[in-house]
Write an enzyme that holds these catalytic residues in place. Structure first.
Site, mmCIF file in Angstrom:
data_model
loop_
_atom_site.group_PDB
_atom_site.id
_atom_site.type_symbol
_atom_site.label_atom_id
_atom_site.label_comp_id
_atom_site.label_asym_id
_atom_site.label_seq_id
_atom_site.Cartn_x
_atom_site.Cartn_y
_atom_site.Cartn_z
ATOM 1 N N GLU A 1 5.078 4.719 3.453
ATOM 2 C CA GLU A 1 4.618 6.043 3.892
ATOM 3 C C GLU A 1 5.812 6.997 3.879
ATOM 4 O O GLU A 1 6.911 6.647 4.269
ATOM 5 C CB GLU A 1 3.988 5.923 5.292
ATOM 6 N N GLU B 1 0.869 -1.179 0.000
ATOM 7 C CA GLU B 1 0.000 0.000 0.000
ATOM 8 C C GLU B 1 0.900 1.221 0.000
ATOM 9 O O GLU B 1 1.801 1.351 0.841
ATOM 10 C CB GLU B 1 -0.920 0.045 1.229
ATOM 11 N N THR C 1 -10.532 2.476 5.081
ATOM 12 C CA THR C 1 -9.327 3.179 5.533
ATOM 13 C C THR C 1 -9.777 4.272 6.515
ATOM 14 O O THR C 1 -10.977 4.555 6.643
ATOM 15 C CB THR C 1 -8.584 3.827 4.343
ATOM 16 N N TYR D 1 -9.344 7.518 6.158
ATOM 17 C CA TYR D 1 -9.964 8.601 5.390
ATOM 18 C C TYR D 1 -11.337 8.183 4.859
ATOM 19 O O TYR D 1 -12.259 8.994 4.796
ATOM 20 C CB TYR D 1 -9.046 9.031 4.238
ATOM 21 N N ASP E 1 -2.992 11.732 -2.117
ATOM 22 C CA ASP E 1 -3.000 13.202 -2.168
ATOM 23 C C ASP E 1 -3.402 13.664 -3.571
ATOM 24 O O ASP E 1 -2.874 13.158 -4.571
ATOM 25 C CB ASP E 1 -1.608 13.754 -1.818
HETATM 26 N N1 SAM Z 1 -4.279 5.774 2.913
HETATM 27 C C1 SAM Z 1 -4.635 6.428 4.156
HETATM 28 C C2 SAM Z 1 -6.134 6.482 4.291
HETATM 29 O O1 SAM Z 1 -6.831 6.248 3.280
HETATM 30 O O2 SAM Z 1 -6.620 6.712 5.404
HETATM 31 C C3 SAM Z 1 -4.004 7.827 4.239
HETATM 32 C C4 SAM Z 1 -4.458 8.810 3.206
HETATM 33 S S1 SAM Z 1 -3.575 10.351 3.278
HETATM 34 C C5 SAM Z 1 -4.600 11.466 2.469
HETATM 35 C C6 SAM Z 1 -2.292 10.091 2.049
HETATM 36 C C7 SAM Z 1 -1.020 9.527 2.654
HETATM 37 O O3 SAM Z 1 -0.117 9.239 1.587
HETATM 38 C C8 SAM Z 1 -0.300 10.482 3.583
HETATM 39 O O4 SAM Z 1 -0.002 9.837 4.807
HETATM 40 C C9 SAM Z 1 0.955 10.890 2.805
HETATM 41 O O5 SAM Z 1 2.036 11.185 3.664
HETATM 42 C C10 SAM Z 1 1.192 9.666 1.960
HETATM 43 N N2 SAM Z 1 1.897 9.944 0.700
HETATM 44 C C11 SAM Z 1 1.577 10.897 -0.200
HETATM 45 N N3 SAM Z 1 2.418 10.879 -1.232
HETATM 46 C C12 SAM Z 1 3.298 9.887 -0.993
HETATM 47 C C13 SAM Z 1 4.423 9.381 -1.702
HETATM 48 N N4 SAM Z 1 4.811 9.929 -2.851
HETATM 49 N N5 SAM Z 1 5.102 8.342 -1.168
HETATM 50 C C14 SAM Z 1 4.720 7.805 0.010
HETATM 51 N N6 SAM Z 1 3.655 8.244 0.734
HETATM 52 C C15 SAM Z 1 2.958 9.268 0.242
#
Ligand code: SAM
Length: 226
Positions: free
Chosen positions: A68, A43, A192, A194, A117
């Protein structure tokens, strides 16, 4: 997901056996890390790990790697795993742009992207985890029969992602704009963090499943053994 910087989070990650340090050294040999030949699912952007940890509990025959970017966020997932250890889970703190340095060709069987994101500005489109640039990286590390599963409540990002699947030369295996009311695709859905938050606000959750068309095509100069 950005959390306030938690002092000591980098050090806790560096000291943890659940987090793989120097993951590029494991490239091509992830099964040795787990000590078995089970398929590897990852993931990307796992946040605090709720989805990945639940999935791993339900599927002990699969190895899961949570990726992450931020230490303070990954620390929350690590704390959950330390409280309730699972032998089929590992974490990596890294940016997904480095995926191909960390996983070898065909080493991963499934990639989960949840509430990635959105990077709303056009000039940042290639940073979106469902951009064609990222699909190219996913193609490189996916095994034959592998796929990407993506969920979001962000309609603009979802429409972009549907277009990028095609632009990347991938096959759209399935999709829904309302996962929680889709009688087939909601089956076995694990929420999840979110997803819980945004569906509680009444936002429909979108999901797509995609796979590369040409996964079995021999790449130039390589043996067709993938
Ligand atoms: N997947 C989780 C959920 O659905 O509850 C978290 C969603 S959160 C909006 C997006 C997560 O992706 C953040 O914790 C961010 O730090 C991580 N993230 C964003 N771009 C990333 C990248 N290029 N590589 C690794 N992690 C990344």
């Amino acid at each position: 997901m950005r959390l306030r910087n938690i002092p000591g989070s980098r050090e806790a990650i560096a000291a943890s056996g659940w987090c793989i340090q120097e993951p590029e050294k494991a490239r091509g040999g992830w099964n040795h890390i787990f000590g078995n030949e089970h398929p590897i699912h990852i993931e990307i952007g796992m946040g605090k790990g709720q989805f990945l940890i639940q999935l791993a509990k339900e599927n002990p025959q699969i190895n899961y790697i949570g990726i992450e970017k931020y230490s303070s966020v990954l620390l929350r997932a690590l704390q959950k795993l330390e409280e309730d250890p699972l032998e089929n889970v590992r974490f990596i703190r890294m940016d997904a742009e480095e995926l191909c340095q960390v996983f070898g060709r065909g080493e991963v069987s499934r990639i989960y992207l949840n509430f990635s994101d959105p990077w709303p500005k056009d000039r940042h489109a290639k940073r979106r985890l469902t951009s064609r640039q990222f699909f190219t990286r996913y193609h490189e590390i996916l095994a034959a029969g592998g796929r990407v599963e993506f969920k979001t409540d962000n309609t603009a990002l979802f429409e972009f992602s549907l277009e990028e699947v095609t632009a990347a030369g991938w096959r759209l295996d399935d999709f829904t704009r309302d996962l929680h009311h889709d009688p087939v695709m909601r089956e076995g859905n694990i929420m999840t963090e979110y997803e819980e938050r945004f569906s509680a606000l009444g936002n429909p959750i979108h999901k797509l499943v995609a796979s590369p068309y040409s996964i079995s095509v021999t790449l130039a100069g390589e043996s067709p053994s993938r």
